[in-house]
Motif scaffolding. Sequence first.
Motif, short mmCIF file in Angstrom:
data_model
loop_
_atom_site.label_atom_id
_atom_site.label_comp_id
_atom_site.label_asym_id
_atom_site.label_seq_id
_atom_site.Cartn_x
_atom_site.Cartn_y
_atom_site.Cartn_z
N ARG A 2 -7.45 -2.04 -0.46
CA ARG A 2 -7.12 -0.86 0.33
C ARG A 2 -6.70 0.34 -0.52
O ARG A 2 -6.61 1.46 0.01
N ILE A 3 -6.41 0.15 -1.78
CA ILE A 3 -5.91 1.28 -2.58
C ILE A 3 -7.02 1.92 -3.42
O ILE A 3 -6.77 2.85 -4.18
N ALA A 50 -4.00 -5.74 -0.07
CA ALA A 50 -3.64 -4.38 -0.49
C ALA A 50 -4.57 -3.88 -1.59
O ALA A 50 -4.90 -2.69 -1.65
N VAL A 60 0.84 -1.20 0.00
CA VAL A 60 0.00 0.00 0.00
C VAL A 60 0.87 1.26 0.00
O VAL A 60 0.61 2.22 -0.73
N ASP A 61 1.93 1.26 0.81
CA ASP A 61 2.81 2.43 0.87
C ASP A 61 3.49 2.69 -0.48
O ASP A 61 3.67 3.85 -0.88
N ARG A 63 -7.30 3.67 -7.19
CA ARG A 63 -5.98 3.60 -7.83
C ARG A 63 -5.79 2.27 -8.57
O ARG A 63 -4.94 2.15 -9.44
N VAL A 67 2.29 2.17 -3.39
CA VAL A 67 1.29 2.80 -4.27
C VAL A 67 0.99 4.22 -3.83
O VAL A 67 1.01 5.16 -4.65
N GLU A 68 0.73 4.42 -2.54
CA GLU A 68 0.28 5.72 -2.06
C GLU A 68 1.42 6.74 -2.02
O GLU A 68 1.24 7.89 -2.44
N ARG A 75 -1.24 5.68 -10.04
CA ARG A 75 -2.62 5.52 -10.51
C ARG A 75 -2.64 4.44 -11.58
O ARG A 75 -1.61 4.08 -12.14
#
Length: 231
Positions: free
Chosen positions: A86-87, A83, A57-58, A90, A60-61, A66
Motif C-alpha cells: 500500500r505504500i 502495508a 501505513v499512517d 516509498r 509512513v505517509e 521515503r
Amino acid sequence: MTHFVLVAGAWLGAWAWDGTAAELRASGHAVRPLTLTGLAEKQGAAAGQRTHVRDIVDTVEQGDLRDVVLVGHSYAGVPVGQAAERIGDRLRRVVFVDSGVPVDGASFLAGWPSDWVLEAIEAGDGWWPPPPADEFAGQGLTDEQISRLLAGATPHPGASLTEPAELTRSLAGLPATYVKCLLDGEEPMGAVADLLACERWELVRMDTGHWPMFSAPRELARVLHEAALRE
C-alpha cells in the motif's frame, strides 16, 4: 537515508526494539519502532487487523517517509505485508522476522492448529493474554530477557488474529527478506516457502530463537542493515 519502521509481534510494543533500534541508529539509519493499536502504551483500544495495517501505513505517509524498510516480527508480518503493497514507491524492502505472511482472505490463525488460541481469546474477553515464562524455554533467551519481555507484554487484541488479510496482488513482486530463527524450526512453512521460490525474495537464517530483538539484538540489526543494502 533509509527509514526503518519496526513492528513487533503479539503482546509487544515499540519498546521491544530498543536494543536493535540503537544499533541501527549507530549505523546511520533513521528508525521508527511502532506500537500497534491495543498494545503496550495503546493497550485496551479495540483493534482488528485492518486497524494495524492502517497504523503502519499512517506512520509512513504522515511522516512522509521515503526509502522505507518495513520490518514485521511474528504476527506483525501479516499487517506489515499488507502495508508494504500500500505504500508504493516509498518502499525499499520488507523484512519478515520469523513471521507469518498475509494470504488474501485468510487470517493470521489460518493454516496451523489454533483452537487453543481461540479458547484463550474467548477466556480473555476478546484478548490473547501473554504466555507464562516457561513458554519461552528453548528460544535462546536468558532468564533476565524473559523477565523483561513479560514485564512489558500486554494482552493482544483477538480480532486482529481472526480478521482476514486483504491483498490486491501477490507478495511475490515485493523486494523481501525472510529471517528464519532456527531455534523456532529450521525451515519456513507453507506460504512463506512458496514465496521464497520467487526471484525477489531471499532467506536469511539466524541461530537464535523466535524473539531475536531480545536474544540477539545486535545480530538482528546487522541482518536488517544488510537487507537494506539489497537492490
